[in-house]
Design an enzyme around this catalytic site. Structure first.
Site: not given
Ligand code: GLV
Length: 394
Positions: A156, A276, A252
């Protein structure tokens, strides 16, 4: 027990059963939450062409993601604090995914550890990695993922800094939860959750506590990420990781065609178009809106996956039509987990599978590998103007 027919039913049940601090952690975006909301709402304007009188028998959703056979092109996304939605949550979700036949991705910020998942599953799972300043810790984490026979590393790149989620600050999010009066009062209304938690030892960040130097008790995610997540991360670090990980690499957090091109150059096997879950850059495009531009830029060179906003099989097939080879569900499985544990994750997968299968049939197709833009009404989706780079105009 209510009759569960869709992901929204699982969400409502999870909200009842999971303490507010952890439910809010999963079900929130950063700042104004406009990207978080757009991730879902941007699916609605995309319309299907309905076809009739075509033979819809013998349908199949089977395909591959990074070369692995999957029962449908839907993986479980890496999600932090999963073992706080339900006791031993990552083990339960990994088992449900394995039994169903789709990939499970364990987050670095999980409650159950890499070794816990390996001990409770028999097939390889995927491990998600955050780059941290403590490179010796990262080397050990990669070695642990190898030793656990993980078949893909999901790196990520979009968490060099942490987006602010107001509720986490207001709730004082931590693992294990701080026993403040409001938290105790709230938890007393969630007896199933409390019983589960009393029955397990897994209440901290299993991959980190006791493994990273100087971390014996990790309570506040925001404090620890501020201290450990690496704001200086660069593509050279991706090279550093590739020298230590020789398995499949999935990058990602790609939201821009220029970054997608750099990811191709880095030698990754796949990228995930992802903001995300709307938890980082508030005001970024939704993932489904970003997808076509990225597929245009690199789709012929690398496998493109996406996540963000998937709450139904209809959403899955729209993403596939716009060029994704597979998608990830995060909140959709967390709702199932918080609502009903392992059975709830299985329920999530069954609901999405059925919706995907029937929608594919309505569109006149029988093989998920044949899904492409031809099933969509032209003009109901587009490549964002800002994605047409100067070089592309020439
Ligand atoms: C961590 O990956 C979050 O989005 O809290």
């Amino acid at each position: 027990m209510p009759v569960i027919t869709c992901i929204e039913d699982l969400r409502v049940l999870a909200q009842k059963r999971v303490p507010r601090m952890f439910y809010d952690y999963a079900d929130a975006g950063s700042w104004t939450e406009c990207t978080y909301r757009a991730n879902c709402s941007d699916f609605a304007p995309i319309k299907f062409r309905q076809r009739v009188a075509v033979n819809m028998e013998n349908r199949t959703l089977r395909t591959t993601m990074v070369g692995e056979d999957v029962r449908m092109p839907v993986a479980l996304a890496p999600t932090g604090f999963t073992g706080m939605q339900h006791a031993d949550g990552e083990i339960l979700a990994a088992r449900a995914a394995e039994r169903f036949g789709v990939p499970f991705t364990l987050s670095t910020m999980s409650i159950c550890s890499i070794e816990d998942i390996a001990a409770h599953t028999s097939k390889p799972f995927w491990f998600q990695l955050y780059m941290m300043k403590d490179r010796a810790f990262i080397e050990r984490l990669i070695a642990r993922a190898k030793a656990a026979n993980c078949s893909a590393l999901v790196l990520t790149l979009d968490l060099q800094v942490l987006g602010q989620r107001h509720k986490d600050l207001k709730n004082g999010l931590s693992a294990p939860p701080k026993l403040t009066l409001p938290n105790i009062v709230n938890m007393m209304t969630k007896p199933r959750w409390c019983l589960g938690m009393l029955g397990t030892q897994r209440r901290g960040f299993g991959n980190i506590v006791g493994h990273a130097s100087d971390v014996s008790d990790l309570s506040s995610l925001s404090a620890w990420t501020a201290q450990q997540f690496d704001p200086a991360l660069s593509w050279a670090d991706v090279e550093w990781i590739k020298q230590r990980w020789d398995g499949k690499l999935i990058i990602k957090g790609i939201m821009d065609p220029e970054d997608a091109r750099l990811a191709v150059q880095s030698g990754a096997d796949a990228i995930v178009v992802s903001n995300h879950g709307g938890r980082q850059l508030d005001g970024a495009l939704s993932s489904i809106a970003a997808l076509p531009g990225i597929v245009d830029a690199v789709g012929s060179e690398i496998e493109v996956h996406m996540d963000g906003g998937i709450r139904s099989g209809q959403d899955v097939i729209k993403a596939l039509a716009l060029g994704a080879k597979g998608v990830y569900i995060g909140r959709a499985f967390l709702y199932g987990l918080g609502a009903m544990g392992e059975a709830g994750v299985t329920k999530t997968l069954e609901i999405i599978e059925r919706e995907l299968d029937l929608t594919m049939a309505f569109c006149g197709l029988t093989d998920v590998r044949k899904v492409d833009k031809a099933i969509l009404i032209p003009g109901t989706w587009q490549v964002p103007q800002s994605y047409i780079l100067p070089g592309d105009l020439a």
